[in-house]
Design a protein around this motif. Structure first.
Motif, PDB file in Angstrom:
ATOM      1  N   ASP A 151       0.868  -1.179   0.000  1.00 31.63           N
ATOM      2  CA  ASP A 151       0.000   0.000   0.000  1.00 31.63           C
ATOM      3  C   ASP A 151       0.898   1.221   0.000  1.00 31.63           C
ATOM      4  OD1 ASP A 151      -2.330  -1.532   0.133  1.00 31.63           O
ATOM      5  OD2 ASP A 151      -2.225  -1.654   2.312  1.00 31.63           O
ATOM      6  N   SER A 179       1.565   5.617  -0.629  1.00 27.65           N
ATOM      7  CA  SER A 179       1.006   6.972  -0.582  1.00 27.65           C
ATOM      8  C   SER A 179       2.002   7.908  -1.241  1.00 27.65           C
ATOM      9  CB  SER A 179       0.772   7.420   0.861  1.00 27.65           C
ATOM     10  OG  SER A 179      -0.121   6.540   1.524  1.00 27.65           O
ATOM     11  N   SER A 203      -3.207   9.625  -4.779  1.00 27.51           N
ATOM     12  CA  SER A 203      -3.972   9.076  -3.656  1.00 27.51           C
ATOM     13  C   SER A 203      -3.353   7.768  -3.199  1.00 27.51           C
ATOM     14  CB  SER A 203      -5.435   8.847  -4.067  1.00 27.51           C
ATOM     15  OG  SER A 203      -5.509   7.908  -5.130  1.00 27.51           O
ATOM     16  N   THR A 204      -3.678   7.392  -1.978  1.00 27.79           N
ATOM     17  CA  THR A 204      -3.213   6.112  -1.435  1.00 27.79           C
ATOM     18  C   THR A 204      -3.902   4.965  -2.172  1.00 27.79           C
ATOM     19  OG1 THR A 204      -2.843   7.077   0.747  1.00 27.79           O
ATOM     20  CG2 THR A 204      -3.075   4.686   0.640  1.00 27.79           C
TER      21      THR A 204
END
Length: 274
Positions: free
Chosen positions: A105, A107, A166-167
């Motif tokens: 994930d 960012s 965006s993440t």
């Protein structure tokens, strides 16, 4: 007895007797060389060149075997479970990471785009675009490939690429660009986009005052991004090296036949009567 001496002296002094005596005396000269120096030189040159060409052919075959083994390893890595980011940064320094899959994930930290110059995709010259993203605070940044973008005729005009804003969760393949011993430095041109000549992650980190993970992530998909992301972990495949090996062996055979032909022609000419 006395009467025989004048007769013998007359025989020795006659021209015909001198001629016969001279013809019967063998003429001693230098021994005839069986092989000329030119033939020896040509033979040595033929053996040397032929050996070099054959050696180059076997070297290409060994490179083909290496590429086949590397391709098999890449396939195994692609079928294995993805690495975590912690596993990636925990791998030994200098390890070959190309082909591993990664799931993270990320960012964005800013909108800085990095363009790797002199890239070719489907016959078009352009750039590979990258962006640095953060996985977790306090860990190295991860460089993500955004894709290929075509260049323009005017090198002063750099293409604009939409950054990650965006993440999001990314799945993809890791790779490391092979270093060019003749030109491995970043050679950055400041600005946004930042154009570089080589993807030197160490020098890029020094320039941006950030630490980077040792490999680049090529995501399978990016939200809102349709740029092509070419995958070419092996610049030259095993078949290319096998083709080059065949060329070297063919050149060796052709050269050997040519030199043998020239030696045969030269030998025939030397045997012809003057």
């Amino acid at each position: 007895m006395k009467s025989a001496l004048p007769r013998l002296n007359m025989m020795k002094s006659s021209s015909s007797t001198k001629t016969n005596l001279n013809n019967n005396i063998p003429v001693m000269g230098a021994p005839k060389r069986l092989v000329s120096w030119s033939t020896i030189f040509v033979t040595c040159l033929t053996v040397l060149v032929f050996s070099i060409l054959v050696k180059l052919g076997f070297w290409q075959l060994s490179r083909a075997e290496e590429k086949q083994a590397w391709q098999q390893e890449l396939n195994e890595r692609q079928n294995a479970e993805p690495l975590s980011f912690a596993q990636l940064i925990g791998l030994p320094i200098g390890a070959r990471l190309t082909g591993y899959r990664l799931k993270v994930d990320v960012s964005p930290i800013n909108t800085q785009i990095i363009l790797l110059d002199n890239q070719v995709y489907q016959g078009t010259v352009g750039y590979l675009a990258y962006q640095a993203v953060q996985v977790k605070q306090g860990t190295p940044l991860l460089l993500v490939e955004l894709g290929f973008v075509a260049g323009t005729m005017d090198r002063r005009q750099l293409p604009m690429v939409a950054p990650i804003t965006s993440t999001q969760s990314l799945h993809g393949k890791l790779y490391q660009k092979s270093t060019n011993p003749l030109s491995e430095h970043l050679l950055a041109e400041p600005g946004n986009p930042l154009r570089v000549q080589n993807l030197n992650l160490t020098e890029l980190g020094q320039l941006l005052q950030q630490e980077f993970a040792p490999a680049v992530l090529q995501p399978d998909r990016l939200l809102g991004n349709t740029l092509p992301r070419p995958w070419q972990p092996i610049p030259l495949g095993a078949q290319k090296h096998q083709g080059y090996a065949l060329q070297w062996f063919s050149m060796a055979g052709a050269f050997l036949l040519l030199m043998l032909y020239l030696l045969i022609i030269k030998k025939k000419k030397t045997k012809k009567p003057n």
